[in-house]
Design a protein around this motif. Structure first.
Motif, short mmCIF file in Angstrom:
data_model
loop_
_atom_site.label_atom_id
_atom_site.label_comp_id
_atom_site.label_asym_id
_atom_site.label_seq_id
_atom_site.Cartn_x
_atom_site.Cartn_y
_atom_site.Cartn_z
N GLU A 117 0.85 -1.19 0.00
CA GLU A 117 0.00 0.00 0.00
C GLU A 117 0.88 1.24 0.00
OE1 GLU A 117 -3.41 0.47 0.00
OE2 GLU A 117 -3.48 -1.66 -0.49
N PRO A 118 0.53 2.26 -0.80
CA PRO A 118 1.34 3.49 -0.79
C PRO A 118 1.16 4.25 0.53
CG PRO A 118 -0.58 3.79 -2.16
CD PRO A 118 -0.56 2.34 -1.75
N ILE A 119 2.16 5.03 0.87
CA ILE A 119 2.10 5.88 2.05
C ILE A 119 1.76 7.29 1.56
CG2 ILE A 119 3.41 6.89 3.94
CD1 ILE A 119 5.16 4.34 3.88
N THR A 120 0.63 7.83 2.00
CA THR A 120 0.20 9.16 1.61
C THR A 120 0.47 10.13 2.76
OG1 THR A 120 -1.55 8.17 0.27
CG2 THR A 120 -1.77 10.51 0.79
N PHE A 121 1.06 11.27 2.44
CA PHE A 121 1.36 12.25 3.47
C PHE A 121 1.44 13.64 2.88
CE2 PHE A 121 5.29 10.86 1.61
CZ PHE A 121 6.12 11.96 1.59
N ASP A 122 1.35 14.66 3.76
CA ASP A 122 1.55 16.03 3.30
C ASP A 122 2.98 16.46 3.63
OD1 ASP A 122 1.45 16.45 6.03
OD2 ASP A 122 -0.47 17.48 5.99
N LEU A 123 3.39 17.58 3.10
CA LEU A 123 4.78 18.00 3.22
C LEU A 123 5.07 18.89 4.43
CD1 LEU A 123 5.67 18.54 -0.52
CD2 LEU A 123 6.34 16.67 0.97
N THR A 124 4.25 18.75 5.46
CA THR A 124 4.56 19.41 6.72
C THR A 124 5.56 18.55 7.48
OG1 THR A 124 2.78 18.30 7.90
CG2 THR A 124 2.25 20.42 6.83
N LYS A 125 6.20 19.13 8.48
CA LYS A 125 7.14 18.34 9.29
C LYS A 125 6.45 17.13 9.90
CE LYS A 125 10.25 22.07 10.57
NZ LYS A 125 10.78 22.87 11.67
N ARG A 126 5.25 17.34 10.43
CA ARG A 126 4.49 16.26 11.04
C ARG A 126 4.13 15.18 10.02
NH1 ARG A 126 1.40 16.01 15.84
NH2 ARG A 126 -0.23 14.45 15.71
N GLY A 127 3.75 15.61 8.81
CA GLY A 127 3.39 14.66 7.76
C GLY A 127 4.57 13.81 7.31
N VAL A 128 5.73 14.45 7.14
CA VAL A 128 6.94 13.73 6.71
C VAL A 128 7.39 12.75 7.81
CG1 VAL A 128 9.38 13.99 6.12
CG2 VAL A 128 7.68 15.53 5.12
N LEU A 129 7.36 13.19 9.05
CA LEU A 129 7.74 12.29 10.15
C LEU A 129 6.78 11.11 10.26
CD1 LEU A 129 8.84 14.83 12.88
CD2 LEU A 129 10.29 13.31 11.55
N GLY A 130 5.50 11.36 10.03
CA GLY A 130 4.52 10.27 10.03
C GLY A 130 4.80 9.27 8.91
N ALA A 131 5.17 9.79 7.73
CA ALA A 131 5.49 8.90 6.60
C ALA A 131 6.73 8.07 6.91
CB ALA A 131 5.71 9.72 5.33
N MET A 132 7.74 8.68 7.52
CA MET A 132 8.95 7.93 7.88
C MET A 132 8.64 6.86 8.92
SD MET A 132 10.90 9.49 5.69
CE MET A 132 11.75 8.00 5.72
N HIS A 133 7.74 7.16 9.83
CA HIS A 133 7.31 6.17 10.83
C HIS A 133 6.65 4.98 10.14
CE1 HIS A 133 5.80 4.54 14.57
NE2 HIS A 133 4.60 4.51 14.03
N LYS A 134 5.77 5.25 9.17
CA LYS A 134 5.11 4.17 8.44
C LYS A 134 6.11 3.37 7.61
CE LYS A 134 0.67 6.49 8.11
NZ LYS A 134 -0.31 7.14 7.22
#
Length: 67
Positions: A35-52
């Protein structure tokens, strides 16, 4: 933004920003598409994507940008 994820038979994880490139390499190398990881380019979004992403591959990742 999306990161497209594929795994090989040895459980190595590959991530791509281009769906077209991910599908081309997945078909050529018999990767299992995840499944793709969808995120926005805010600091919180990028950190969430790295966590996933670390959920798929542990504590390291190789990210391929573009095509």
């Amino acid at each position: 933004m999306k990161l497209y994820i594929a795994k090989d038979s040895d459980e190595n994880v590959y991530s791509y920003t281009s769906k077209k490139r991910m599908l081309r390499e997945a078909n050529a190398n018999e990767f299992e598409v995840q499944e793709p990881i969808t995120f926005d380019l805010t600091k919180r979004g990028v950190l969430g994507a790295m966590h996933k992403l670390t959920h798929y591959c542990g504590n390291t990742a190789d990210i391929t940008l573009g095509d």
